[in-house]
Write a protein that holds these residues in place. Structure first.
Motif, PDB file in Angstrom:
ATOM      1  N   ARG A   1      -4.012   1.750   2.084  1.00 17.67           N
ATOM      2  CA  ARG A   1      -5.394   2.411   2.818  1.00 17.67           C
ATOM      3  C   ARG A   1      -6.469   3.155   2.459  1.00 17.67           C
ATOM      4  N   SER A   2      -5.849   4.326   1.403  1.00 23.28           N
ATOM      5  CA  SER A   2      -6.613   5.248   1.044  1.00 23.28           C
ATOM      6  C   SER A   2      -7.341   3.926  -0.349  1.00 23.28           C
TER       7      SER A   2
ATOM      8  N   ASP B   1       0.152   4.454   2.945  1.00 21.03           N
ATOM      9  CA  ASP B   1      -0.853   5.048   2.644  1.00 21.03           C
ATOM     10  C   ASP B   1      -1.120   4.968   1.538  1.00 21.03           C
TER      11      ASP B   1
END
Length: 472
Positions: free
Chosen positions: A345-346, A342
């Motif tokens: 990705r961010s 996560d």
């Protein structure tokens, strides 16, 4: 434990063996539903393939297998639409799905677990999840690389200082610097691809650790789920978390790259450098100093790299003392890797947006190439071309720099030819043409160098890594 927590735990798959169940607080402590609920679609997919195989092998009636498949498909649709939500009080996603099946189908729902354990089930779900999410991360990397290459292509002739030890070293170009970033990200992408190849094995059918006496068809299940093959050894199948370690390491390496790039950005955005102007939408102000425009997004990306480093250490530490089979400790594997995935990705999305809107002060960058003797290496190589051994040429160039410093000069070109000849008779008028910043860059046209044509070639080579990308 507080009296009001002494409530019986909800139904669990292992209820038959133990007469006494954990109290609510203890049950919640050992439950994983808050983490593994994101595996719902993968758990359903695995169960559908497993049920179909059980039917084909005559382990359960074909009509029962068909009922299971239809209900599992319905559950997946309901979860997708929101008409069914995961029960936060369930032990894990596997128990929740099987519980819904049993509630709706009765005994037909109870047969779905034949020939499997939660040990091989969770290993399967984890791998299925990664097989669909890691390619999404690779797409994020591709888009980030392409965005940087687009930016680099516009700046193949934009001169700037190259730095070592954060000291001005030699002239390069902004395009060359951005391509250097891309080269690191391309390696990150290839590492994700390599990790995907190694995890492309189906553990289903391995059971708790020793497989099953039922006539399972592991090859058929692996094929139905899109795996290259079944795993080789049933004990390794449930013990192995190498794939999680490897992906955690790739995440940490990727974030280390982004952190270093953002360190460049933070430095470039400072008043002392002024090489980059970040868009206001990618900056923040100060609660007390009205003049501030802070590169907070770059700093946060740099800071979030610590999460992925910590997550890798968490996994390594988790695994290092475990006996080689399944242990409950392995329940802790997903939270750290999910967080790393996560985070990558961010951060890729934030970094790409920040850089796409950034403007570069190319005049300031080029001006910074003058002073600091970035041309000293070129002066030494000039003497090498005249026949002087490099170590001697290096010494002569260093002495020229010392002469300049003593005279308060900031460039070798500030010395007269007569003054230069006191250090070496090999110096000639043509020296002044080869030690300008532009000439220094243009001369470095070897593969990998900063010469504009060579950087154009590097950009083409990297673009060829993504032939299907629409932006190429």
């Amino acid at each position: 434990m507080a009296e009001n927590n002494k409530k019986p735990a909800p139904g669990v798959l292992w209820a038959g063996r133990l007469e006494e169940k954990p109290e609510a607080e203890a049950f919640a402590f050992q439950a994983s539903i808050s983490v593994d609920s994101r595996l719902a679609r993968d758990d359903i997919r695995g169960s559908r393939a497993h049920a179909a195989m059980l039917g084909e092998q005559g382990i359960i009636p074909r009509d029962t297998a068909a009922k299971l498949d239809a209900e599992l498909e319905r559950i997946a649709a309901e979860l997708e639409s929101g008409t069914l939500t995961v029960d936060a009080g369930a032990e894990d996603i596997h128990s929740f799905i099987e519980g819904i099946l049993t509630e709706r189908l009765g005994d037909a729902g109870r047969v779905v677990h034949a020939g499997r354990s939660r040990n091989d089930q969770v290993a399967l779900d984890f791998r299925l999840y990664l097989k669909r999410t890691v390619p999404e991360l690779m797409t994020e990397l591709t888009e980030t690389i392409i965005a940087l290459l687009d930016k680099a292509e516009k700046h193949t002739e934009s001169l700037m200082p190259g730095y070592t030890h954060l000291q001005r070293a030699q002239p390069v170009t902004l395009g060359h610097h951005l391509v250097a970033w891309c080269a690191g990200l391309v390696r990150d992408r290839s590492r994700f691809a390599d990790a995907l190849q190694r995890l492309d094995e189906c553990p289903l059918g391995s059971g708790a650790l020793a497989g099953s006496s039922l006539p399972l068809d592991r090859e058929a299940t692996a094929k139905a789920l899109g795996f290259a093959r079944p795993t080789l050894n049933s004990m390794d199948s449930v013990a192995d978390r190498d794939f999680a370690l490897e992906l955690s390491a790739v995440c940490a390496i990727t974030m280390t790259h982004l952190s270093r790039f953002c360190e460049d950005v933070v430095i470039w955005a400072s008043e002392e450098f002024k090489f980059i102007n970040l868009a206001e939408s990618w900056s923040t102000g100060s609660s007390i100093m009205p003049q501030k425009k802070n590169p907070d997004f770059a700093e946060l990306i740099r800071g979030k790299s610590a999460r992925t480093t910590g997550n890798l250490v968490t996994l390594l530490t988790l695994l290092k003392g475990l006996p080689y089979a399944y242990d409950k400790d392995l329940q802790e594997d997903k939270e750290s890797l999910f967080d790393s995935l996560d985070t990558v990705r961010s951060c890729l999305r934030m970094f790409r947006g920040m850089m796409a809107s950034a403007a570069f002060n190319t005049e300031r960058m080029e001006a910074a190439c003058v002073g600091g003797f970035l041309e000293a290496t070129d002066a030494a190589e000039y003497l090498v071309r005249k026949g002087l051994p490099f170590r001697k040429a290096h010494e002569v160039a260093a002495l020229v720099v010392r002469d300049c410093v003593a005279a308060g000069q900031t460039r070798i070109a500030d010395r007269t030819l007569t003054e230069l000849k006191t250090r070496s008779e090999l110096f000639g008028e043509d020296l002044y043409d080869v030690i300008t910043p532009a000439a220094c860059v243009a001369a470095r046209k070897l593969p990998g160098g900063p010469a504009p044509d060579e950087v154009d070639r590097q950009i083409r080579v990297l673009r060829e890594c993504f032939p299907d990308n629409v932006n190429i």
